[in-house]
Write a protein that holds these residues in place. Sequence first.
Motif, PDB file in Angstrom:
ATOM      1  N   ARG A 307      31.785 -21.702  -0.530  1.00 41.70           N
ATOM      2  CA  ARG A 307      30.388 -22.119  -0.434  1.00 41.70           C
ATOM      3  C   ARG A 307      29.534 -21.230  -1.344  1.00 41.70           C
ATOM      4  N   ARG A 308      28.536 -21.818  -1.956  1.00 42.37           N
ATOM      5  CA  ARG A 308      27.574 -21.033  -2.716  1.00 42.37           C
ATOM      6  C   ARG A 308      26.219 -21.170  -2.036  1.00 42.37           C
ATOM      7  N   LEU A 309      25.778 -20.086  -1.403  1.00 39.74           N
ATOM      8  CA  LEU A 309      24.488 -20.083  -0.728  1.00 39.74           C
ATOM      9  C   LEU A 309      23.377 -19.885  -1.751  1.00 39.74           C
ATOM     10  N   GLU A 310      22.288 -20.626  -1.582  1.00 39.02           N
ATOM     11  CA  GLU A 310      21.181 -20.592  -2.542  1.00 39.02           C
ATOM     12  C   GLU A 310      19.929 -20.003  -1.910  1.00 39.02           C
ATOM     13  N   ARG A 311      19.263 -19.156  -2.668  1.00 32.37           N
ATOM     14  CA  ARG A 311      17.987 -18.618  -2.219  1.00 32.37           C
ATOM     15  C   ARG A 311      17.012 -19.746  -1.896  1.00 32.37           C
ATOM     16  N   GLY A 312      16.275 -19.587  -0.811  1.00 32.98           N
ATOM     17  CA  GLY A 312      15.253 -20.559  -0.454  1.00 32.98           C
ATOM     18  C   GLY A 312      15.752 -21.761   0.322  1.00 32.98           C
ATOM     19  N   ALA A 313      17.057 -21.854   0.554  1.00 36.81           N
ATOM     20  CA  ALA A 313      17.616 -23.021   1.251  1.00 36.81           C
ATOM     21  C   ALA A 313      17.331 -22.943   2.751  1.00 36.81           C
ATOM     22  N   GLY A 314      17.196 -24.101   3.365  1.00 37.53           N
ATOM     23  CA  GLY A 314      16.877 -24.167   4.784  1.00 37.53           C
ATOM     24  C   GLY A 314      17.974 -23.666   5.694  1.00 37.53           C
ATOM     25  N   TYR A 315      19.206 -23.575   5.192  1.00 40.95           N
ATOM     26  CA  TYR A 315      20.318 -23.135   6.034  1.00 40.95           C
ATOM     27  C   TYR A 315      20.424 -21.609   6.123  1.00 40.95           C
ATOM     28  N   LEU A 316      19.613 -20.875   5.356  1.00 40.42           N
ATOM     29  CA  LEU A 316      19.646 -19.417   5.444  1.00 40.42           C
ATOM     30  C   LEU A 316      19.020 -18.964   6.761  1.00 40.42           C
ATOM     31  N   TYR A 317      19.344 -17.759   7.166  1.00 40.27           N
ATOM     32  CA  TYR A 317      18.728 -17.201   8.367  1.00 40.27           C
ATOM     33  C   TYR A 317      17.231 -17.025   8.148  1.00 40.27           C
ATOM     34  N   GLU A 318      16.487 -17.168   9.230  1.00 36.89           N
ATOM     35  CA  GLU A 318      15.025 -17.094   9.152  1.00 36.89           C
ATOM     36  C   GLU A 318      14.566 -15.769   8.555  1.00 36.89           C
ATOM     37  N   GLU A 319      15.253 -14.682   8.886  1.00 32.69           N
ATOM     38  CA  GLU A 319      14.871 -13.369   8.375  1.00 32.69           C
ATOM     39  C   GLU A 319      14.979 -13.297   6.859  1.00 32.69           C
ATOM     40  N   ALA A 320      15.842 -14.118   6.268  1.00 34.71           N
ATOM     41  CA  ALA A 320      15.942 -14.178   4.807  1.00 34.71           C
ATOM     42  C   ALA A 320      14.884 -15.114   4.225  1.00 34.71           C
ATOM     43  N   ARG A 321      14.653 -16.242   4.877  1.00 41.13           N
ATOM     44  CA  ARG A 321      13.696 -17.226   4.342  1.00 41.13           C
ATOM     45  C   ARG A 321      12.271 -16.696   4.330  1.00 41.13           C
ATOM     46  N   VAL A 322      11.955 -15.723   5.179  1.00 43.16           N
ATOM     47  CA  VAL A 322      10.583 -15.231   5.257  1.00 43.16           C
ATOM     48  C   VAL A 322      10.136 -14.607   3.936  1.00 43.16           C
ATOM     49  N   GLU A 323      11.082 -14.186   3.098  1.00 40.59           N
ATOM     50  CA  GLU A 323      10.715 -13.547   1.843  1.00 40.59           C
ATOM     51  C   GLU A 323      10.792 -14.480   0.638  1.00 40.59           C
ATOM     52  N   ASP A 324      10.859 -15.782   0.865  1.00 41.68           N
ATOM     53  CA  ASP A 324      10.702 -16.727  -0.243  1.00 41.68           C
ATOM     54  C   ASP A 324       9.342 -16.529  -0.895  1.00 41.68           C
ATOM     55  N   ARG A 325       9.294 -16.618  -2.208  1.00 43.79           N
ATOM     56  CA  ARG A 325       8.015 -16.581  -2.910  1.00 43.79           C
ATOM     57  C   ARG A 325       7.740 -17.883  -3.647  1.00 43.79           C
ATOM     58  N   ILE A 326       8.739 -18.737  -3.725  1.00 39.36           N
ATOM     59  CA  ILE A 326       8.574 -20.045  -4.339  1.00 39.36           C
ATOM     60  C   ILE A 326       9.698 -20.911  -3.792  1.00 39.36           C
ATOM     61  N   GLY A 327       9.514 -22.206  -3.775  1.00 44.95           N
ATOM     62  CA  GLY A 327      10.488 -23.101  -3.160  1.00 44.95           C
ATOM     63  C   GLY A 327      11.889 -22.951  -3.718  1.00 44.95           C
ATOM     64  N   GLY A 328      12.871 -23.338  -2.906  1.00 47.09           N
ATOM     65  CA  GLY A 328      14.266 -23.270  -3.308  1.00 47.09           C
ATOM     66  C   GLY A 328      14.521 -24.030  -4.603  1.00 47.09           C
ATOM     67  N   GLY A 329      15.458 -23.532  -5.394  1.00 42.94           N
ATOM     68  CA  GLY A 329      15.781 -24.149  -6.676  1.00 42.94           C
ATOM     69  C   GLY A 329      15.122 -23.445  -7.842  1.00 42.94           C
ATOM     70  N   HIS A 330      13.972 -22.811  -7.593  1.00 43.14           N
ATOM     71  CA  HIS A 330      13.317 -22.020  -8.623  1.00 43.14           C
ATOM     72  C   HIS A 330      13.916 -20.620  -8.624  1.00 43.14           C
ATOM     73  N   ALA A 331      14.084 -20.057  -9.792  1.00 45.14           N
ATOM     74  CA  ALA A 331      14.696 -18.734  -9.886  1.00 45.14           C
ATOM     75  C   ALA A 331      13.676 -17.640  -9.585  1.00 45.14           C
ATOM     76  N   GLU A 332      14.048 -16.734  -8.707  1.00 41.83           N
ATOM     77  CA  GLU A 332      13.291 -15.512  -8.501  1.00 41.83           C
ATOM     78  C   GLU A 332      14.069 -14.365  -9.123  1.00 41.83           C
ATOM     79  N   GLY A 333      13.373 -13.290  -9.484  1.00 40.47           N
ATOM     80  CA  GLY A 333      14.041 -12.211 -10.196  1.00 40.47           C
ATOM     81  C   GLY A 333      13.674 -10.834  -9.695  1.00 40.47           C
ATOM     82  N   LEU A 334      13.881  -9.826 -10.558  1.00 44.22           N
ATOM     83  CA  LEU A 334      13.723  -8.434 -10.154  1.00 44.22           C
ATOM     84  C   LEU A 334      12.286  -8.104  -9.776  1.00 44.22           C
ATOM     85  N   PHE A 335      11.313  -8.686 -10.458  1.00 42.82           N
ATOM     86  CA  PHE A 335       9.920  -8.398 -10.126  1.00 42.82           C
ATOM     87  C   PHE A 335       9.604  -8.857  -8.709  1.00 42.82           C
ATOM     88  N   GLU A 336      10.156 -10.010  -8.313  1.00 40.82           N
ATOM     89  CA  GLU A 336       9.942 -10.506  -6.960  1.00 40.82           C
ATOM     90  C   GLU A 336      10.641  -9.606  -5.940  1.00 40.82           C
TER      91      GLU A 336
END
Length: 393
Positions: A307-336
């Motif tokens: 499986r490849r887990l993706e940042r911003g996906a709804g299946y991630l744990y809530e504690e991880a999703r809280v730090e989304d800065r833009i919707g899933g599929g968009h790349a976040e990087g080191l500055f974020e």
Amino acid sequence: MINGSKVLDHPIRWAMVGGGKGSQIGYIHRSAALRDNNFQLVAGAFDINPERGMAFAAELGIDPDRCYPDYKTMFEKEAQREDGIEAVSIATPNSVHYEVCKAALEAGIHVVCEKPLCFSTEEGEELVALAKKKNLVVGVTYGYSGHQMIQQARQMIKNGDLGDIRVINMSFAFGGYNYKIEETNAAAKWRFDPKKAGPSFAMADVGTHCLYIIEAMIPDMKIDKVLCSKDAFVEGRELEDNAFTLMRLNGSEHVQEGAKVYCWSSSINCGARHGHVIRVVGSKASIEWDDERPNQMTYEIEGEPVRRLERGAGYLYEEARVEDRIGGGHAEGLFEAWANLYRRFALAIEGMSKGEEEYGDFWYPDVEAGLAGVKWIEKCVESANNGEVWVKY
């Protein structure tokens, strides 16, 4: 999701020591701290050359009266102001981290410090005690730990998705220093000088990033023994440019007794941009994260498709999703990632006075983490210098 909305009563009045013109890391600090309006840059002592530092402060739009020639003057003058600084970031060469951090704490100022926090366990313990006595936050910029997938890994391990951890294989092995770059690059030169860099280069510069990431993933992890081999392959270097470290872990709720951790710290891995990969192997499944592809993490259960887990996906744990800065599929990087850490630092500073935290399982790389990194370097150097032997941690 983080959307830039106000989380503090007022932006924290903030200054920098170091991080002046031409400093890549200084720009990352400022970009991360200012992103969510949790910090306001109001003062600075940006350069060892006072005139150059004050000129750069003016370029940043800082009041000339708050552009200082050195950190001691800044702490003294800011203490006399009703609107004086509340926090400071230290982005200098390693050799002055300890003295600036100590001076800031003694002045009642919260600190964000580049690693290593200091050069010795004794200095680190002194800073831990001082921070506790003064009721002040010390954050350490292990910037990669701010990536959302590190928090996802933490929750997966905490919830038993991997079973008991047996093996951790990690590396931060980049190329580019496979020749004597320090002869032409001033930023590289001080890193191989023990007086300025401390007792280690490769392990202190990149290996401690790996160490903190697994400490964030497995907060109950306890190291039992360390064995280290280090070399300076490029002739004339006083500090190592390559090191291999093997660690034996004590058993805990999420770690099998005798579990092993392997860390490759290097600056001579020819052709590699970063080579920063963390693989955690459990009794049920494994995960792997690569900081050059930080928005994904592989999740491998024995006998099932990868499986490849993706940042911003709804299946991630809530504690991880809280730090989304833009919707899933968009790349976040080191500055974020750094901005996530600075947000945690801000919440920790606010919570220090109010006894509050914004969300569950709250953590940040704190003064204890800084001390842990310094201790790890000491033990690795001790092992290597004594003939590459096991050393009790």
